[in-house]
Structure formats: C-alpha cells, structure tokens
Write an enzyme that holds these catalytic residues in place. Structure first.
Site, mmCIF file in Angstrom:
data_model
loop_
_atom_site.group_PDB
_atom_site.id
_atom_site.type_symbol
_atom_site.label_atom_id
_atom_site.label_comp_id
_atom_site.label_asym_id
_atom_site.label_seq_id
_atom_site.Cartn_x
_atom_site.Cartn_y
_atom_site.Cartn_z
ATOM 1 C CG HIS A 68 -5.987 -5.403 40.696
ATOM 2 N ND1 HIS A 68 -5.103 -6.418 40.441
ATOM 3 C CD2 HIS A 68 -5.725 -4.979 41.958
ATOM 4 C CE1 HIS A 68 -4.319 -6.590 41.492
ATOM 5 N NE2 HIS A 68 -4.668 -5.734 42.429
ATOM 6 C CG ASP A 69 -5.555 -8.211 37.164
ATOM 7 O OD1 ASP A 69 -5.490 -8.292 35.933
ATOM 8 O OD2 ASP A 69 -4.983 -7.315 37.824
ATOM 9 N N GLY B 200 -7.605 -8.578 44.891
ATOM 10 C CA GLY B 200 -7.131 -8.778 43.529
ATOM 11 C C GLY B 200 -6.949 -10.239 43.173
#
Length: 262
Positions: A121-122, A139
């Site tokens: 994520h991200d 992440g």
C-alpha cells in the site's frame, strides 16, 4: 466490444476500453477502469478503485487492487493507479493505498515487474523500473525512474531508492539508497555507481564524471552528510552539463528521512 473470454466475470459497471482483452476465469470488479490496448491474462483478479492505463500486459494469476495488508485499514475508500506500457508477470500482488497515509498506490509507466513481486500500500513506483522475481516492497516505498532491483530483495517500508540506482540480488534494503548508486547485500553496502546502467542511458562523460565525484564525496572522503551535500552542490559550477544530476542528488539527500545506505 472488448475481447472478454466467456468464463471471465467482468462487472457491468467496470469501465473497459473496447480494445482490451481479458482472459479466461479472470474477475474484474465494478470500480475498475482499464485503458486502451491493455491485455489481462487468465485467472487474474482486478478489484477496488483501480485505474489501469493503456497498453499494459498483465500476465496470468495476478492480484491487483486488493485491500492493503495493513491492520489499520477499515474498509475506507483507497485507490491504485497504474500508468501505461507496463509488463506485470505472473503471481504479482499490488495493493490499494490506506487512507490517512496517502490513500493511493501509484505505478508509473514502462515498468518491467517480474513474477512473484509484491507492491504494498501507498508505494510509488516511477517510470522505467525493473523489479526482478520476488522483489518485495513494504508500504510507502518510493522507487525513482530507471531503478533496477535484483531478485529476492526485500525493501523496508518508507524506504526511498533514487533514480538510476541498482540494488543487487537478495539484498535487504532498510535505508534510503541515493540516486545512481550500486548497492547489495545484507547488511546493505554501497559498491560503487551504477555505471553500466548509466552508460546504457547515454550519460555523457561529463555527467558520469559528476556521478563519480558525488560517490567519492559521499563515501570515500569521510565527510559528514551535510559536508558532502555542500560539496556536491558546488559540482555544477565546474560541470554545468550535470547540473540536473547534482540537483537530483541534493534534493534526494535533503529528504532522506531514514538515513542513507553508507
């Protein structure tokens, strides 16, 4: 109409360009947008708020746009944006972002993502990168343009790897890697500059000279990071053709929150 295999399950709300091809047994969710010329292989799952650009080739058995592997995630809206001309090989997983931490995972264009890679994520993956088999991005990892990562490499969350850097096979990356550098190992060590990659990208002799001097100032003269930054900033006076490279390096060093690999 798009060429969709009769066994594929494509939600009617999905925005699929008429030139897209979707293979057998793939599943595409209602909030997915897939651009012109993209090909999706068999047994892929593409879900979530996922936007995929033009002329991507997504091989079989990929999971794209699944919810993040983050215990803070509570079902809130988050997104995944993928650019144009990427190749994503088999068994990769690319997750949505997490609200409050950016909320968007971004992959640029013309990237070569090999089998079994994980992009958490991200993350932000810029353009023209190469991720060899089993590369794992925690992440919020940021990879600059033209980064190459060797297979079986793990990159710690929040790490940044600067443009044109190369990470060798089976490395553990827990600190930021400055642009143009060649690193490998566990613990990670800087081995030199990514000279082969830079020559392949037609770096002029003056630009290569500047990169070599930046490496020397950071790693060979015993300077503190701040002293090295000041000395690097002065290189553009004598090597004006490399002013952009000097600016890129100093901007990266100024934002290296985790410290740099040294």
């Amino acid at each position: 109409m798009a060429t969709i295999h009769p066994t594929a399950l494509v939600d009617p709300k999905a925005q699929i360009d008429p030139s897209v091809t979707i293979g057998p047994y793939s599943v595409v969710g209602p909030d997915v947008c897939i651009g012109r010329g993209t090909r999706v292989g068999a047994h892929c799952v593409i879900e979530g708020q996922t936007r995929i650009g033009q002329d991507n080739q997504i091989f079989q058995f990929n999971s794209i746009g699944a919810i993040p592997q983050d215990k803070k995630y509570a079902g809130e809206r988050s997104e995944l944006h993928i650019g144009d001309g990427n190749t994503i090989r088999e068994f990769c997983s690319i997750n949505l972002g997490v609200q409050g931490a950016g909320g968007i995972t971004r992959i640029g264009s013309h990237n070569w993502i090999m089998a079994y890679c994980h992009i958490a994520h991200d993350c932000q993956v810029d353009d023209h990168t190469t991720l060899a088999n089993n590369t794992t991005l925690g992440g919020h990892v940021h990879l600059g343009d033209w980064v190459t990562v060797g297979g079986l490499t793990g990159i710690h969350q929040f790490v940044k790897i600067g443009a044109h850097a190369m990470v060798g096979f089976a490395s553990a990356v827990s600190q930021d890697v400055p642009p143009y550098m060649l690193v490998d190992g566990n613990p990670l060590a800087v081995r030199g500059i990514n000279s082969v990659g830079l020559r392949r990208r037609d770096f002029s002799p003056e630009r290569l000279k500047a990169v070599k001097q930046m490496h020397r100032l950071l790693y060979r003269e015993g300077k503190t990071l701040e002293d090295a930054r000041r000395a690097i900033a002065e290189l553009s006076v004598d090597l004006p053709q490399a002013a952009g490279d000097v600016e890129l390096m100093n901007r990266f060093l100024a934002g290296a929150a985790r410290g740099i690999a040294r």
